[in-house]
Design a protein around this motif. Sequence first.
Motif, PDB file in Angstrom:
ATOM      1  N   ALA A 214       0.909  -1.075  -0.057  1.00  0.00           N
ATOM      2  CA  ALA A 214      -0.072  -0.030   0.102  1.00  0.00           C
ATOM      3  C   ALA A 214       0.908   1.276   0.228  1.00  0.00           C
ATOM      4  CB  ALA A 214      -0.985   0.021   1.308  1.00  0.00           C
ATOM      5  N   ALA A 215       2.214   1.103   0.299  1.00  0.00           N
ATOM      6  CA  ALA A 215       3.055   2.176   0.732  1.00  0.00           C
ATOM      7  C   ALA A 215       3.807   2.522  -0.917  1.00  0.00           C
ATOM      8  CB  ALA A 215       3.828   1.937   1.520  1.00  0.00           C
ATOM      9  N   LEU A 216       3.602   1.811  -1.682  1.00  0.00           N
ATOM     10  CA  LEU A 216       4.278   1.822  -3.029  1.00  0.00           C
ATOM     11  C   LEU A 216       3.675   3.225  -3.874  1.00  0.00           C
ATOM     12  CD1 LEU A 216       4.370  -1.810  -4.405  1.00  0.00           C
ATOM     13  CD2 LEU A 216       6.406  -0.588  -3.607  1.00  0.00           C
ATOM     14  N   THR A 217       4.511   4.026  -4.312  1.00  0.00           N
ATOM     15  CA  THR A 217       4.172   5.162  -5.018  1.00  0.00           C
ATOM     16  C   THR A 217       3.475   4.527  -6.430  1.00  0.00           C
ATOM     17  OG1 THR A 217       6.340   5.291  -6.108  1.00  0.00           O
ATOM     18  CG2 THR A 217       6.120   6.377  -3.981  1.00  0.00           C
ATOM     19  N   THR A 218       2.773   5.374  -6.835  1.00  0.00           N
ATOM     20  CA  THR A 218       2.195   5.185  -8.201  1.00  0.00           C
ATOM     21  C   THR A 218       3.370   5.119  -9.417  1.00  0.00           C
ATOM     22  OG1 THR A 218       1.920   7.700  -8.447  1.00  0.00           O
ATOM     23  CG2 THR A 218       0.215   6.483  -7.798  1.00  0.00           C
ATOM     24  N   ASP A 219       4.313   5.662  -9.077  1.00  0.00           N
ATOM     25  CA  ASP A 219       5.341   5.539 -10.386  1.00  0.00           C
ATOM     26  C   ASP A 219       6.153   4.092  -9.958  1.00  0.00           C
ATOM     27  OD1 ASP A 219       5.194   8.232 -11.229  1.00  0.00           O
ATOM     28  OD2 ASP A 219       6.754   9.039  -9.940  1.00  0.00           O
ATOM     29  N   GLN A 220       6.188   3.596  -8.683  1.00  0.00           N
ATOM     30  CA  GLN A 220       6.801   2.294  -8.585  1.00  0.00           C
ATOM     31  C   GLN A 220       5.787   1.426  -9.271  1.00  0.00           C
ATOM     32  OE1 GLN A 220       7.409   2.786  -4.295  1.00  0.00           O
ATOM     33  NE2 GLN A 220       9.234   2.666  -4.404  1.00  0.00           N
ATOM     34  N   VAL A 221       4.375   1.588  -9.051  1.00  0.00           N
ATOM     35  CA  VAL A 221       3.500   0.562  -9.315  1.00  0.00           C
ATOM     36  C   VAL A 221       3.521   0.514 -10.824  1.00  0.00           C
ATOM     37  CG1 VAL A 221       0.948   0.087  -9.642  1.00  0.00           C
ATOM     38  CG2 VAL A 221       2.038   0.726  -7.427  1.00  0.00           C
ATOM     39  N   ALA A 222       3.653   1.730 -11.691  1.00  0.00           N
ATOM     40  CA  ALA A 222       3.615   1.782 -12.893  1.00  0.00           C
ATOM     41  C   ALA A 222       4.692   1.107 -13.806  1.00  0.00           C
ATOM     42  CB  ALA A 222       3.376   3.097 -13.379  1.00  0.00           C
ATOM     43  N   VAL A 223       5.916   0.759 -13.039  1.00  0.00           N
ATOM     44  CA  VAL A 223       7.093   0.180 -13.624  1.00  0.00           C
ATOM     45  C   VAL A 223       7.296  -1.191 -13.344  1.00  0.00           C
ATOM     46  CG1 VAL A 223       8.437   2.370 -13.696  1.00  0.00           C
ATOM     47  CG2 VAL A 223       8.708   0.612 -11.937  1.00  0.00           C
ATOM     48  N   LEU A 224       6.158  -1.713 -12.573  1.00  0.00           N
ATOM     49  CA  LEU A 224       6.521  -3.157 -12.475  1.00  0.00           C
ATOM     50  C   LEU A 224       5.964  -3.977 -13.731  1.00  0.00           C
ATOM     51  CD1 LEU A 224       4.386  -3.270  -9.136  1.00  0.00           C
ATOM     52  CD2 LEU A 224       6.607  -3.821  -9.364  1.00  0.00           C
ATOM     53  N   GLY A 225       7.080  -5.118 -13.939  1.00  0.00           N
ATOM     54  CA  GLY A 225       6.687  -5.754 -15.060  1.00  0.00           C
ATOM     55  C   GLY A 225       5.521  -6.655 -15.045  1.00  0.00           C
ATOM     56  N   SER A 226       5.202  -7.308 -16.039  1.00  0.00           N
ATOM     57  CA  SER A 226       4.133  -8.428 -16.278  1.00  0.00           C
ATOM     58  C   SER A 226       4.240  -9.477 -15.243  1.00  0.00           C
ATOM     59  CB  SER A 226       3.763  -8.932 -17.709  1.00  0.00           C
ATOM     60  OG  SER A 226       3.520  -7.805 -18.409  1.00  0.00           O
ATOM     61  N   LYS A 227       5.618 -10.178 -15.023  1.00  0.00           N
ATOM     62  CA  LYS A 227       6.026 -11.132 -14.429  1.00  0.00           C
ATOM     63  C   LYS A 227       5.956 -10.561 -12.930  1.00  0.00           C
ATOM     64  CE  LYS A 227       8.648 -13.897 -17.606  1.00  0.00           C
ATOM     65  NZ  LYS A 227      10.111 -14.530 -17.779  1.00  0.00           N
ATOM     66  N   GLN A 228       6.253  -9.247 -12.710  1.00  0.00           N
ATOM     67  CA  GLN A 228       6.401  -8.920 -11.266  1.00  0.00           C
ATOM     68  C   GLN A 228       4.739  -8.838 -10.775  1.00  0.00           C
ATOM     69  OE1 GLN A 228       8.874  -5.255 -12.326  1.00  0.00           O
ATOM     70  NE2 GLN A 228       9.917  -6.023 -10.500  1.00  0.00           N
ATOM     71  N   ILE A 229       3.781  -8.000 -11.590  1.00  0.00           N
ATOM     72  CA  ILE A 229       2.570  -7.702 -10.952  1.00  0.00           C
ATOM     73  C   ILE A 229       1.668  -9.143 -10.962  1.00  0.00           C
ATOM     74  CG2 ILE A 229       1.345  -7.750 -13.437  1.00  0.00           C
ATOM     75  CD1 ILE A 229       1.052  -5.034 -10.603  1.00  0.00           C
ATOM     76  N   VAL A 230       1.968 -10.094 -11.650  1.00  0.00           N
ATOM     77  CA  VAL A 230       1.301 -11.322 -11.468  1.00  0.00           C
ATOM     78  C   VAL A 230       1.715 -12.187 -10.029  1.00  0.00           C
ATOM     79  CG1 VAL A 230       0.740 -11.750 -13.669  1.00  0.00           C
ATOM     80  CG2 VAL A 230       2.642 -12.790 -12.624  1.00  0.00           C
ATOM     81  N   ALA A 231       2.848 -11.506  -9.644  1.00  0.00           N
ATOM     82  CA  ALA A 231       3.479 -12.242  -8.421  1.00  0.00           C
ATOM     83  C   ALA A 231       2.723 -11.724  -7.103  1.00  0.00           C
ATOM     84  CB  ALA A 231       4.775 -11.834  -8.132  1.00  0.00           C
ATOM     85  N   PHE A 232       1.763 -10.654  -7.319  1.00  0.00           N
ATOM     86  CA  PHE A 232       1.021 -10.181  -6.172  1.00  0.00           C
ATOM     87  C   PHE A 232       0.135 -11.013  -5.661  1.00  0.00           C
ATOM     88  CE2 PHE A 232       2.426  -5.351  -6.842  1.00  0.00           C
ATOM     89  CZ  PHE A 232       3.433  -5.517  -5.848  1.00  0.00           C
ATOM     90  N   SER A 233      -0.325 -11.604  -4.656  1.00  0.00           N
ATOM     91  CA  SER A 233      -1.472 -12.339  -4.344  1.00  0.00           C
ATOM     92  C   SER A 233      -2.567 -11.659  -4.303  1.00  0.00           C
ATOM     93  CB  SER A 233      -1.427 -12.920  -2.857  1.00  0.00           C
ATOM     94  OG  SER A 233      -1.305 -11.915  -1.891  1.00  0.00           O
ATOM     95  N   SER A 234      -3.942 -12.264  -4.109  1.00  0.00           N
ATOM     96  CA  SER A 234      -5.038 -11.490  -4.169  1.00  0.00           C
ATOM     97  C   SER A 234      -5.280 -10.472  -2.964  1.00  0.00           C
ATOM     98  CB  SER A 234      -6.321 -12.444  -4.077  1.00  0.00           C
ATOM     99  OG  SER A 234      -6.141 -13.438  -3.130  1.00  0.00           O
ATOM    100  N   VAL A 235      -4.329 -11.027  -1.903  1.00  0.00           N
ATOM    101  CA  VAL A 235      -4.568 -10.138  -0.648  1.00  0.00           C
ATOM    102  C   VAL A 235      -3.658  -8.794  -0.857  1.00  0.00           C
ATOM    103  CG1 VAL A 235      -3.910 -10.109   1.830  1.00  0.00           C
ATOM    104  CG2 VAL A 235      -4.847 -12.051   0.951  1.00  0.00           C
ATOM    105  N   GLN A 236      -2.563  -9.083  -1.758  1.00  0.00           N
ATOM    106  CA  GLN A 236      -1.750  -7.836  -1.904  1.00  0.00           C
ATOM    107  C   GLN A 236      -2.609  -7.078  -2.945  1.00  0.00           C
ATOM    108  OE1 GLN A 236       1.703 -10.017  -3.173  1.00  0.00           O
ATOM    109  NE2 GLN A 236       2.979  -8.965  -1.716  1.00  0.00           N
ATOM    110  N   MET A 237      -3.172  -7.628  -3.873  1.00  0.00           N
ATOM    111  CA  MET A 237      -4.030  -6.661  -4.959  1.00  0.00           C
ATOM    112  C   MET A 237      -4.918  -5.810  -4.079  1.00  0.00           C
ATOM    113  SD  MET A 237      -2.558  -6.701  -7.825  1.00  0.00           S
ATOM    114  CE  MET A 237      -4.111  -6.008  -8.723  1.00  0.00           C
TER     115      MET A 237
END
Length: 463
Positions: A214-237
């Motif tokens: 929840a503390a990630l900045t929007t800029d940090q979120v925007a640069v996550l790659g596809s393999k990175q974003i799918v690593a987030f669990s539903s709880v993290q999402m």
Amino acid sequence: MTSIVTNLTVTQIRNLSTAAIQLLNTEDVAALNSTQIAALSSSQVNAFSSDSLLAFDSSQIGAIAVSALAGLNASQLAALESGHISGLNSKQISALSSAQVDSFTTDQIELLSSAQIAALGFDAFTTINSDELATFTTDEIAAISVKALAGLTTDALAGLETDRIIALNSKQIAALSSDQLAALSSDQVAALTTDQVVALTAKQLSGLSTDTVAALTTDQVAVLGSKQIVAFSSVQMAALSSEQIEALTSSQIAALGSAALATISSDELATFTTDELAAISVKALSGLSSAALAGIDSDDITALNSKQIAALSSAQISGLSTDQVAALSTSQINALTAKQLSGLSTDTVAALSTDQVAALNSKQIVAFTSSQIATLTSEQVEALTPGQIAALSSSAIAAMDADEIATFSTADIAAIGVKALSGLSTDDIAGLTSDQARAFTSQQIGALNSAQVEAVIAAYNDV
């Protein structure tokens, strides 16, 4: 005695007993040259008192053989001053045991140079505490080897200020264990540069706490790659804010699965652009709740392609508002399955535009229940094509009132199926014009009952 010491050969130095070493005073020790010092064994080095060892200058310290360094004990090491610390070369530093490194005080650790820090190994770094790590400059942080970095405890990493943590390069970031990364505070993670965030592994990301996510900045979120974003669990999402969700790119959204989309709220889905809506995979679409789908603006719902529309469940389709369904393009309407159509509320059916109604194919039109057909307006019925009317059953025809039947064109009348004619009431037929009555084919006339025939004759003669 000093004159004697300075003239001792290497062999004589090697043969000195530890007792003899202990008899040397500070002047004697200071007189030893580099060659003589290099000949000392670990037991001989260990025999020097702390005070005697302090008589060594930096060059003499640097002359101690790597193998002899093992003789330095905790007291001797703790007594070393800045000049002695700076005299230790990289080979000597790397030869120090973890116990020896642990003997250094925080002040001594602060004296280490970038080159010396680069020489420290995994075992040495297991002894570095948070206070000691906090003394490292950005250059010294960057100098830590990838292998050595793994030795840092989670408590030690907690000592890194945010202005220091950005000094870690991409290889160092990727080398951190999941536990190490998970131990970083929200402020530390939020301080990571976008290059550092890109370097994070899927395993590292999956270990982040929801508070950290929840503390990630929007800029940090925007640069996550596809393999990175799918690593987030539903709880993290679920921990991502609407602002963070809005920062997601089309490629990131395309990588999300149904479990991830199940966490998206209507407010969050409302932040999706048309390109992002179109990027949702067919499989993932099933994860969206009906409540979330309600967040799509009626102007944006046209962004869903035919495959996406067909993939929506009956519950999802029926959950759409009348405005949303009314906004669907004719190609989207044509993509709806029979099951989806049969699940539409009567209010939603009544909200369909005439163009939408006309776009329905024969398999779709027969999916409507009698209750749904009954809610069609005269304008909607008038929009039906002969091909659609030909597909209607007797119960569908029966669900229409006389005013709606009266909107049928002559081609529509001729298209009514023989079996469906039984759905026409005499009042329906009585409302037809003579031209409409004349449109019945001989085959249709033959299928009518006597009351219907009389009604046709009356309409034919405009009685």
